[in-house]
Scaffold this motif. Structure first.
Motif, PDB file in Angstrom:
ATOM      1  N   PHE A   1      79.738  26.110  14.367  1.00  0.00           N
ATOM      2  CA  PHE A   1      79.798  27.050  13.251  1.00  0.00           C
ATOM      3  C   PHE A   1      78.421  27.219  12.624  1.00  0.00           C
ATOM      4  O   PHE A   1      77.700  26.248  12.397  1.00  0.00           O
ATOM      5  N   ASN A   2      78.072  28.467  12.362  1.00  0.00           N
ATOM      6  CA  ASN A   2      76.860  28.770  11.598  1.00  0.00           C
ATOM      7  C   ASN A   2      77.108  30.079  10.857  1.00  0.00           C
ATOM      8  O   ASN A   2      76.784  31.159  11.357  1.00  0.00           O
ATOM      9  N   THR A   3      77.770  29.978   9.716  1.00  0.00           N
ATOM     10  CA  THR A   3      78.305  31.100   8.938  1.00  0.00           C
ATOM     11  C   THR A   3      79.511  31.716   9.634  1.00  0.00           C
ATOM     12  O   THR A   3      80.535  31.978   9.034  1.00  0.00           O
ATOM     13  N   LYS A   4      79.395  31.956  10.929  1.00  0.00           N
ATOM     14  CA  LYS A   4      80.513  32.410  11.757  1.00  0.00           C
ATOM     15  C   LYS A   4      80.900  31.309  12.736  1.00  0.00           C
ATOM     16  O   LYS A   4      80.054  30.501  13.131  1.00  0.00           O
ATOM     17  N   LEU A   5      82.178  31.294  13.132  1.00  0.00           N
ATOM     18  CA  LEU A   5      82.623  30.388  14.178  1.00  0.00           C
ATOM     19  C   LEU A   5      82.239  31.000  15.519  1.00  0.00           C
ATOM     20  O   LEU A   5      82.694  32.080  15.882  1.00  0.00           O
ATOM     21  N   MET A   6      81.394  30.278  16.271  1.00  0.00           N
ATOM     22  CA  MET A   6      80.849  30.829  17.504  1.00  0.00           C
ATOM     23  C   MET A   6      81.625  30.423  18.748  1.00  0.00           C
ATOM     24  O   MET A   6      81.716  31.179  19.711  1.00  0.00           O
ATOM     25  N   VAL A   7      82.206  29.232  18.716  1.00  0.00           N
ATOM     26  CA  VAL A   7      83.000  28.777  19.859  1.00  0.00           C
ATOM     27  C   VAL A   7      83.872  27.627  19.392  1.00  0.00           C
ATOM     28  O   VAL A   7      83.522  26.902  18.455  1.00  0.00           O
ATOM     29  N   ILE A   8      85.018  27.455  20.037  1.00  0.00           N
ATOM     30  CA  ILE A   8      85.921  26.367  19.680  1.00  0.00           C
ATOM     31  C   ILE A   8      86.618  25.884  20.949  1.00  0.00           C
ATOM     32  O   ILE A   8      86.921  26.676  21.847  1.00  0.00           O
ATOM     33  N   GLY A   9      86.839  24.582  21.056  1.00  0.00           N
ATOM     34  CA  GLY A   9      87.511  24.025  22.225  1.00  0.00           C
ATOM     35  C   GLY A   9      87.367  22.515  22.245  1.00  0.00           C
ATOM     36  O   GLY A   9      86.744  21.917  21.357  1.00  0.00           O
ATOM     37  N   SER A  10      87.938  21.876  23.247  1.00  0.00           N
ATOM     38  CA  SER A  10      87.769  20.432  23.410  1.00  0.00           C
ATOM     39  C   SER A  10      86.327  20.159  23.839  1.00  0.00           C
ATOM     40  O   SER A  10      85.639  21.060  24.341  1.00  0.00           O
ATOM     41  N   PRO A  11      85.840  18.926  23.657  1.00  0.00           N
ATOM     42  CA  PRO A  11      84.481  18.615  24.137  1.00  0.00           C
ATOM     43  C   PRO A  11      84.279  18.957  25.602  1.00  0.00           C
ATOM     44  O   PRO A  11      83.229  19.493  25.990  1.00  0.00           O
TER      45      PRO A  11
END
Length: 306
Positions: free
Chosen positions: A207-217
């Motif tokens: 995250f940097n103001t916006k969520l850029m990516v999400i998932g398991s490691p």
């Protein structure tokens, strides 16, 4: 358990959190990764009902953070470790926890049992009668973690829980978080410690103001498509290199007698590479897979935003 949809916070014309959307399951440890000033703490303060949102929606265990009645219910079921520990320096460690336990309407028996339990787990029981103001930064951090748990919350918001801790204390806190995970606690962890996130988180959002990516490691590490295969040979010669060049490999490099090659699908490509080497008379000592690290993923997205 924790849901956000287009959650936004502005301070005047400055957008600090921009249309954040995610879902955290019950019992998950969620790592919220980002640089200083990214908006991580602002997000946590909105989710824990300390500040209002500008727009969007957020729910904690089904309760709406923007509803006044729901916000009181949310405060009862969450534990919060904020940026600043918020301890009373002129109270002992024990009395700090007892005071906060009373605020949460814990019974005398519950307070006594939990204070002893958490202070022992965090290595502070022998300091229970010492003024918190005399504690080191690391000891205060551990006491603040105990305070966030005194009322046995379902959900924990931890803002940099290992900040100011030495390596041994950091390990104690990480192990403690993993124990809480076994108890099916839902944990929202703000951090920019990549190693910490990789060790304890089920899911990570960069995250940097916006969520850029999400998932398991693991999913994030695979997302950069920078997989490599390293093959250690007894000797690399021209015959082996010619055989490999006939395969049209991507970015073949040589480090002494080690070959490193980019691969997209290791399961399919590695046997072909091995067959070519063996057919050319090569003697393979070992093969390893080199994947992208969480650091690679983090830097890709954070630097890409700048």
């Amino acid at each position: 358990m924790i849901d956000a949809e287009n959650l936004t916070r502005k301070f005047g014309d400055l957008t600090v959190v921009d249309k954040l959307t995610f879902h955290i399951e019950e019992g998950e440890v969620f790592g919220f990764l980002g640089p200083n000033g990214a908006g991580k703490t602002t997000t946590m303060r909105m989710l824990s009902c300390l500040i209002s949102k500008t727009s969007g929606e957020a729910r904690i265990a089904g309760y709406d953070v923007s509803d006044e009645a729901d916000s009181l219910k949310i405060r009862k079921i969450i534990g919060l470790l904020p940026e600043n520990n918020g301890l009373y320096d002129d109270l002992t460690a024990y009395k700090n926890l007892d005071f906060y336990g009373k605020l949460y309407e814990c019974s005398k028996t519950q307070r006594k049992e939990n204070i002893e339990h958490f202070l022992k787990l965090l290595g502070l029981w022998d300091k229970k009668d010492v003024l918190a103001g005399t504690f080191s930064k690391g000891m205060k951090q551990k006491l603040a973690i105990a305070r966030s748990l005194i009322h046995e919350p379902e959900i924990l918001f931890l803002d940099e829980p290992t900040a100011n801790l030495d390596p041994e204390s950091s390990k104690t806190v990480r192990d403690f978080i993993l124990d809480l995970k076994k108890e099916k606690k839902t944990i929202f962890l703000n951090t920019h410690n990549l190693d910490e996130a990789q060790r304890i988180c089920d899911k990570i959002g960069i995250f940097n103001t916006k969520l850029m990516v999400i998932g398991s490691p693991e999913e994030l590490e695979d997302s950069t498509l920078r997989k490599k295969t390293a093959i250690q040979l007894k000797e690399v010669n021209d015959k082996i290199l010619k055989a490999l060049r006939n395969l049209s490999l991507r970015n073949l490099t040589i480090d002494n007698n080690k070959l490193i090659v980019d691969v997209v699908n290791p399961e399919n490509e590695n046997p072909i590479i091995v067959d070519a080497i063996v057919s050319a008379g090569g003697k393979i000592q070992y093969i390893t897979r080199i994947s992208s690290t969480l650091e690679d993923v983090y830097l890709k997205f954070v630097r890409g935003k700048k």
